[in-house]
Design an enzyme around this catalytic site. Structure first.
Site, PDB file in Angstrom:
ATOM      1  N   TYR A   1      11.419  -9.742 -10.864  1.00 43.37           N
ATOM      2  CA  TYR A   1      10.286  -9.346 -11.760  1.00 43.37           C
ATOM      3  C   TYR A   1      11.213  -9.586 -13.297  1.00 43.37           C
ATOM      4  O   TYR A   1      10.531  -9.438 -14.252  1.00 43.37           O
ATOM      5  CB  TYR A   1      10.208  -7.858 -12.484  1.00 43.37           C
ATOM      6  CG  TYR A   1       9.551  -7.356 -11.360  1.00 43.37           C
ATOM      7  CD1 TYR A   1       8.576  -8.361 -10.709  1.00 43.37           C
ATOM      8  CD2 TYR A   1       8.539  -5.935 -11.357  1.00 43.37           C
ATOM      9  CE1 TYR A   1       7.797  -8.574  -9.752  1.00 43.37           C
ATOM     10  CE2 TYR A   1       8.049  -5.709 -10.177  1.00 43.37           C
ATOM     11  CZ  TYR A   1       7.477  -6.905  -9.366  1.00 43.37           C
ATOM     12  OH  TYR A   1       6.071  -5.711  -8.476  1.00 43.37           O
TER      13      TYR A   1
ATOM     14  N   LYS B   1      15.473  -6.591   3.018  1.00 43.34           N
ATOM     15  CA  LYS B   1      15.914  -7.703   3.487  1.00 43.34           C
ATOM     16  C   LYS B   1      16.665  -8.605   3.940  1.00 43.34           C
ATOM     17  O   LYS B   1      16.351 -10.075   3.326  1.00 43.34           O
ATOM     18  CB  LYS B   1      14.200  -8.834   3.107  1.00 43.34           C
ATOM     19  CG  LYS B   1      12.433  -7.917   3.285  1.00 43.34           C
ATOM     20  CD  LYS B   1      12.134  -7.850   5.186  1.00 43.34           C
ATOM     21  CE  LYS B   1      11.402  -9.555   5.106  1.00 43.34           C
ATOM     22  NZ  LYS B   1      11.246  -9.308   6.087  1.00 43.34           N
TER      23      LYS B   1
ATOM     24  N   ASP C   1       9.219  -3.974   5.022  1.00 49.04           N
ATOM     25  CA  ASP C   1       7.896  -4.658   5.670  1.00 49.04           C
ATOM     26  C   ASP C   1       7.916  -3.567   6.587  1.00 49.04           C
ATOM     27  O   ASP C   1       6.420  -3.158   7.036  1.00 49.04           O
ATOM     28  CB  ASP C   1       7.742  -6.046   6.239  1.00 49.04           C
ATOM     29  CG  ASP C   1       8.799  -6.327   7.140  1.00 49.04           C
ATOM     30  OD1 ASP C   1       9.922  -6.114   6.662  1.00 49.04           O
ATOM     31  OD2 ASP C   1       8.844  -7.652   7.667  1.00 49.04           O
TER      32      ASP C   1
ATOM     33  N   ASP D   1       8.225  -1.224  -5.956  1.00 56.54           N
ATOM     34  CA  ASP D   1       6.575  -1.237  -6.074  1.00 56.54           C
ATOM     35  C   ASP D   1       5.875  -1.183  -5.449  1.00 56.54           C
ATOM     36  O   ASP D   1       4.102  -0.508  -5.683  1.00 56.54           O
ATOM     37  CB  ASP D   1       6.350  -2.843  -7.265  1.00 56.54           C
ATOM     38  CG  ASP D   1       5.311  -2.759  -8.044  1.00 56.54           C
ATOM     39  OD1 ASP D   1       4.467  -2.382  -8.760  1.00 56.54           O
ATOM     40  OD2 ASP D   1       4.639  -3.955  -8.933  1.00 56.54           O
TER      41      ASP D   1
ATOM     42  N   ASP E   1       3.582   2.023  -3.730  1.00 59.13           N
ATOM     43  CA  ASP E   1       1.591   2.306  -4.074  1.00 59.13           C
ATOM     44  C   ASP E   1       1.004   2.685  -2.779  1.00 59.13           C
ATOM     45  O   ASP E   1       0.404   3.643  -2.918  1.00 59.13           O
ATOM     46  CB  ASP E   1       0.845   0.903  -4.563  1.00 59.13           C
ATOM     47  CG  ASP E   1       0.822   0.892  -5.987  1.00 59.13           C
ATOM     48  OD1 ASP E   1       1.174   1.772  -6.707  1.00 59.13           O
ATOM     49  OD2 ASP E   1       0.039   0.009  -6.580  1.00 59.13           O
TER      50      ASP E   1
END
Ligand code: NAD
Length: 369
Positions: A142, A193, A226, A250, A254
C-alpha cells in the site's frame, strides 16, 4: 487512583452515538475506583471538514499526540462524497495513523457463544472462537514506491504497486505478535507467500529468526496466506495469533471478522513503537465498522464494537487487564441474557437501541464490580 488522558474522536454518522456509550463505561470505572479517565473530545472526518475545512485540525492532532490513547469512532458518509480528495473524511484517520506511527493493527475475532448462530458458519466451527489478527499497517504494497500508472509508447497503460519490507519492519511487528501470544495460548501463525514473492521469503526468514532467538517457548508455524484464508473458514479455532503483512492482513482480518456475526461487534487497536523513555506506545482504538449512514441518528447502532475498543485500550494502553476482562465479561453477560441490538437480533425478535445496550453493559459492570 491513577488518571489517564483519553482523546475521544467520535467522527461522523453513528460515531458520536456509540462514543457516548463508551463515556458511560469510562465514567463508571471512575466511580468504581478502577481508574480516572480525563476525556477530551474533538472533531475528525466530515465533521472536522465542515468546521475547519480539513479532516483533522492541527489542534486535534496535538491532543492525539499528547493523549495516553485515542478512541476513534468512524468517519465518512454521502454528505462528503464530493470534497477534495486530500480532505476526504478518511484523510483524518490516515493522518493519525501516520503521525502516531501506528504500525501494528490488532483485530481480535471473538465469537460469543450467545451469538454463534449469527455467523454464516456452523455453530461448532465458531462457538468460543478467540483469535487475534496482527497486521502490519504502515509498510508493504500500500505504501511501496514506485506506485504509479504510466502510459507506454504503444498507448497501453501500465500500473505498478510495489511490495517492499525491510528487516526492521518485519522484526517489530513480529515482536508484537509474539508478545501477544505470550499472554494468550502461546502460538503464532505467520502468513506470507514465500513460494511466489521475494518479500515472502524475507518475511518468513525474519519471523523464524526472531521466534527462535527471542521466543523459544512460543510455538511458531507458517501458513501460505491463501491457505490461511481457507483454514479460517474451515477450522478457525486452530489459530491463536495470526501474523500478516499489510495486504494479506487486510483480507484475512475481514474474513476473520465475518466468523463472529456482525460488524457492530468488532473492536480494533493500532499501536506504535514503545517510547524509549517511558515504554508507552502511541495507540488508537476504533471499531472496525464505518459510520453506517443508513442507521445514523436513529439510536439503532450497536455500541459493543466501540465499548470493546475501549476495553482494548484498558488492556494495551493502561495496563488494566482486570478492568478489560470485566468489560468483556459484562458484554458477554448482556449477550447471554438475551439483550440484542437490531443487527444481532434474530429476525422478528425484540431489539434494544444504542443507549439501552450501553446502559445494560454498565449495569452488568456494576454487578461484576
Ligand atoms: P459500515 O460499516 O458503515 O456499514 C455497513 C453495514 O453495517 C451497514 O448496513 C450498517 O448499518 C451496518 N453497521 C455498521 N456498524 C454497525 C453498528 N455498530 N451497529 C449496527 N449496524 C452497523 O460500512 P459502509 O456502509 O461500507 O460505509 C459507510 C461509510 O463509512 C462510508 O463513508 C465509508 O467510507 C465509511 N467507513 C469508515 C470507516 C472508518 O471510519 N474506519 C470504516 C469503514 C467504512
Amino acid at each position: 487512583m491513577t488518571s489517564y488522558n483519553l482523546l475521544l474522536l467520535p467522527g461522523d454518522g453513528i460515531g458520536p452515538e456509540v462514543a457516548a456509550e463508551v463515556k458511560k463505561v469510562a465514567d463508571f470505572l471512575g466511580t468504581a475506583g478502577v481508574a480516572r479517565f480525563e476525556t477530551e473530545t474533538d472533531l475528525v472526518g466530515g465533521a472536522a471538514y465542515d468546521a475547519h475545512g480539513k479532516a483533522i485540525s492541527e489542534d486535534a492532532m496535538k491532543l492525539a499526540l499528547a493523549a495516553d490513547a485515542v478512541l476513534f469512532g468512524a468517519v465518512g458518509g454521502p454528505k462528503w462524497a464530493k470534497v477534495p480528495y486530500e480532505h476526504r473524511p478518511e484523510a483524518g484517520l490516515l493522518r493519525l495513523r501516520k503521525d502516531l506511527q501506528l504500525f501494528a493493527n490488532l483485530r481480535p475475532a471473538v465469537c460469543y457463544p450467545a451469538l454463534a448462530d449469527a455467523s454464516s458458519l456452523k455453530r461448532e466451527v465458531v462457538e468460543g472462537l478467540d483469535i487475534m489478527i496482527v497486521r502490519e499497517l504502515t509498510g508493504g504494497v500500500y505504501f511501496g514506491e514506485p506506485k504509479e500508472i504510466v502510459t507506454l509508447e504503444n498507448g497501453e497503460k501500465r500500473a505498478v504497486d510495489t511490495q517492499v519490507y525491510t528487516t526492521h519492519e518485519i522484526e517489530r511487528i513480529t515482536r508484537v505478535a509474539f508478545d501477544l501470544a505470550k499472554v494468550r495460548r502461546k502460538k503464532v501463525t505467520s502468513t506470507e507467500k514465500h513460494n511466489v514473492m521475494r518479500s515472502g521469503v524475507l518475511w518468513k526468514d525474519v519471523v523464524t529468526k526472531v521466534g527462535a532467538e527471542e521466543y523459544a517457548d512460543i510455538e511458531l508455524e507458517h501458513h501460505l496466506a491463501d491457505a490461511c484464508g481457507m483454514q479460517l473458514v474451515r477450522w478457525p479455532k486452530q489459530y491463536d495469533v495470526i501474523l500478516c503483512d499489510n495486504l494479506f492482513g487486510d483480507m484475512l482480518s475481514d474474513v476473520a471478522a465475518m466468523l463472529t456475526g456482525s460488524l457492530g461487534m468488532l473492536p480494533s487497536a493500532s499501536l506504535g513503537a514503545p517510547d524509549e523513555k517511558t515504554g508507552k506506545r502511541k495507540a488508537l482504538y476504533e471499531p472496525v465498522h464505518g459510520s453506517a449512514p443508513d442507521i445514523a441518528g436513529q439510536g439503532l447502532a450497536n455500541p459493543i464494537a466501540m465499548i470493546g475498543s475501549f476495553g482494548m485500550a484498558l488492556r494495551y494502553s493502561f495496563g488494566l487487564g482486570d478492568a478489560a476482562d470485566m468489560v468483556d465479561g459484562a458484554i458477554a453477560d448482556v449477550l447471554a441474557s438475551g439483550i440484542r441490538t437490531r443487527d444481532i437480533a434474530a429476525k422478528g425478535a425484540n431489539a434494544v437501541g444504542t443507549k439501552e445496550m450501553g446502559d445494560a453493559i454498565v449495569a452488568a459492570l456494576k454487578k461484576r464490580a
